[in-house]
Write a protein that holds these residues in place. Structure first.
Motif, mmCIF file in Angstrom:
data_model
loop_
_atom_site.group_PDB
_atom_site.id
_atom_site.type_symbol
_atom_site.label_atom_id
_atom_site.label_comp_id
_atom_site.label_asym_id
_atom_site.label_seq_id
_atom_site.Cartn_x
_atom_site.Cartn_y
_atom_site.Cartn_z
ATOM 1 N N VAL A 108 -9.175 11.733 -4.015
ATOM 2 C CA VAL A 108 -8.459 10.954 -3.000
ATOM 3 C C VAL A 108 -7.551 11.896 -2.209
ATOM 4 C CG1 VAL A 108 -6.909 9.007 -2.586
ATOM 5 C CG2 VAL A 108 -8.548 8.926 -4.499
ATOM 6 N N PRO A 109 -7.843 12.076 -0.910
ATOM 7 C CA PRO A 109 -7.033 12.983 -0.092
ATOM 8 C C PRO A 109 -5.591 12.500 0.043
ATOM 9 C CG PRO A 109 -9.038 12.306 1.065
ATOM 10 C CD PRO A 109 -8.922 11.454 -0.165
ATOM 11 N N GLN A 110 -4.703 13.448 0.261
ATOM 12 C CA GLN A 110 -3.289 13.185 0.515
ATOM 13 C C GLN A 110 -2.672 12.226 -0.501
ATOM 14 O OE1 GLN A 110 -1.785 12.997 4.526
ATOM 15 N NE2 GLN A 110 -3.860 13.259 5.332
ATOM 16 N N SER A 111 -3.016 12.420 -1.749
ATOM 17 C CA SER A 111 -2.494 11.550 -2.795
ATOM 18 C C SER A 111 -2.063 12.402 -3.979
ATOM 19 C CB SER A 111 -3.571 10.554 -3.220
ATOM 20 O OG SER A 111 -3.047 9.636 -4.138
ATOM 21 N N GLY A 112 -1.019 11.939 -4.649
ATOM 22 C CA GLY A 112 -0.533 12.618 -5.836
ATOM 23 C C GLY A 112 -1.076 11.969 -7.092
ATOM 24 N N HIS A 113 -0.220 11.790 -8.074
ATOM 25 C CA HIS A 113 -0.634 11.296 -9.383
ATOM 26 C C HIS A 113 -1.019 9.823 -9.370
ATOM 27 C CE1 HIS A 113 -0.956 11.461 -13.707
ATOM 28 N NE2 HIS A 113 -0.116 10.446 -13.840
ATOM 29 N N GLU A 114 -0.317 9.023 -8.635
ATOM 30 C CA GLU A 114 -0.576 7.581 -8.629
ATOM 31 C C GLU A 114 -1.430 7.225 -7.422
ATOM 32 O OE1 GLU A 114 3.436 6.214 -8.874
ATOM 33 O OE2 GLU A 114 3.617 6.921 -10.933
ATOM 34 N N VAL A 115 -2.749 7.308 -7.577
ATOM 35 C CA VAL A 115 -3.650 7.121 -6.446
ATOM 36 C C VAL A 115 -3.939 5.652 -6.144
ATOM 37 C CG1 VAL A 115 -4.767 9.353 -6.750
ATOM 38 C CG2 VAL A 115 -5.745 7.359 -7.848
ATOM 39 N N TRP A 116 -3.715 4.782 -7.118
ATOM 40 C CA TRP A 116 -4.100 3.387 -6.938
ATOM 41 C C TRP A 116 -2.955 2.483 -7.362
ATOM 42 C CZ3 TRP A 116 -7.916 0.537 -10.653
ATOM 43 C CH2 TRP A 116 -8.147 -0.759 -10.184
ATOM 44 N N SER A 117 -2.375 1.780 -6.385
ATOM 45 C CA SER A 117 -1.266 0.887 -6.721
ATOM 46 C C SER A 117 -1.442 -0.514 -6.161
ATOM 47 C CB SER A 117 0.053 1.486 -6.215
ATOM 48 O OG SER A 117 -0.012 1.679 -4.814
ATOM 49 N N TYR A 118 -2.474 -0.709 -5.339
ATOM 50 C CA TYR A 118 -2.647 -1.993 -4.683
ATOM 51 C C TYR A 118 -4.141 -2.284 -4.552
ATOM 52 C CZ TYR A 118 -2.704 -5.348 -0.805
ATOM 53 O OH TYR A 118 -2.943 -6.428 -0.010
ATOM 54 N N ALA A 119 -4.567 -3.438 -5.030
ATOM 55 C CA ALA A 119 -5.994 -3.779 -5.043
ATOM 56 C C ALA A 119 -6.597 -3.856 -3.649
ATOM 57 C CB ALA A 119 -6.208 -5.094 -5.785
ATOM 58 N N GLY A 120 -5.791 -4.156 -2.641
ATOM 59 C CA GLY A 120 -6.319 -4.338 -1.300
ATOM 60 C C GLY A 120 -6.416 -3.074 -0.475
ATOM 61 N N ASP A 121 -5.880 -1.959 -0.971
ATOM 62 C CA ASP A 121 -5.961 -0.737 -0.170
ATOM 63 C C ASP A 121 -7.309 -0.046 -0.384
ATOM 64 O OD1 ASP A 121 -5.771 0.656 -2.589
ATOM 65 O OD2 ASP A 121 -3.826 1.558 -2.155
#
Length: 156
Positions: A108-121
């Motif tokens: 996942v580009p431009q992302s750190g450790h927490e790549v997934w925080s919202y089901a709709g993104d």
């Protein structure tokens, strides 16, 4: 109350790293992780030494060396890896993808450790699609917009 939560979270974080990680790491591994980052200049290599110093006096012992053994499984697995992840460097995600035979690796580009925080993104949609059908090809087109766009200064 929030302060107590974050304090417990930090204690938990330190304990896990002092039990499972730091006793089995060498400083050159930290240097290699640092150099594998897309932007090592945005990280702090001294943090590895700080954590090692903290663990020397942390009231826990090292886990059995087997915690570092590769995991093998045929269970469909989605590995979401942040391109700028300092806690779980890219090489670790790639290694997990090699060891888990039925895995799908997504950087996942431009992302750190927490790549997934919202089901709709974007990442949530990718994860949801994987859960619905782990054997289907994932549509990663939403990640294109997250690619860094570099602009160089004009020649003077």
């Amino acid at each position: 109350m929030p302060h107590a939560f974050y304090k417990r979270r930090q204690l938990f974080f330190n304990t896990i790293h002092c039990v499972e990680d730091i006793p089995f790491e060498r400083f050159e591994d930290a240097v290699n992780s640092y150099n594998d980052l897309a932007f090592p200049q945005l990280s702090d290599l001294a943090l590895s030494q700080t954590m090692a110093d903290l663990c020397r006096n942390w009231p826990v012992g090292a886990a059995p060396i087997q915690v570092k053994d590769p995991v093998s499984s045929m269970v469909p697995t989605l590995i979401l890896q942040g391109a700028y992840d300092r806690r779980t460097p890219v090489f670790m995600g790639k290694r997990a993808a090699r060891e888990l035979e039925n895995s799908t690796y997504v950087l996942v580009p431009q992302s750190g450790h927490e790549v997934w925080s919202y089901a709709g993104d974007c990442v949530g949609q990718i994860a949801g699609a994987f859960i619905q059908d782990p054997d289907a090809d994932l549509d990663l087109s939403c990640l294109v917009a997250r690619q860094p766009q570099w602009v160089l200064p004009r020649d003077q």
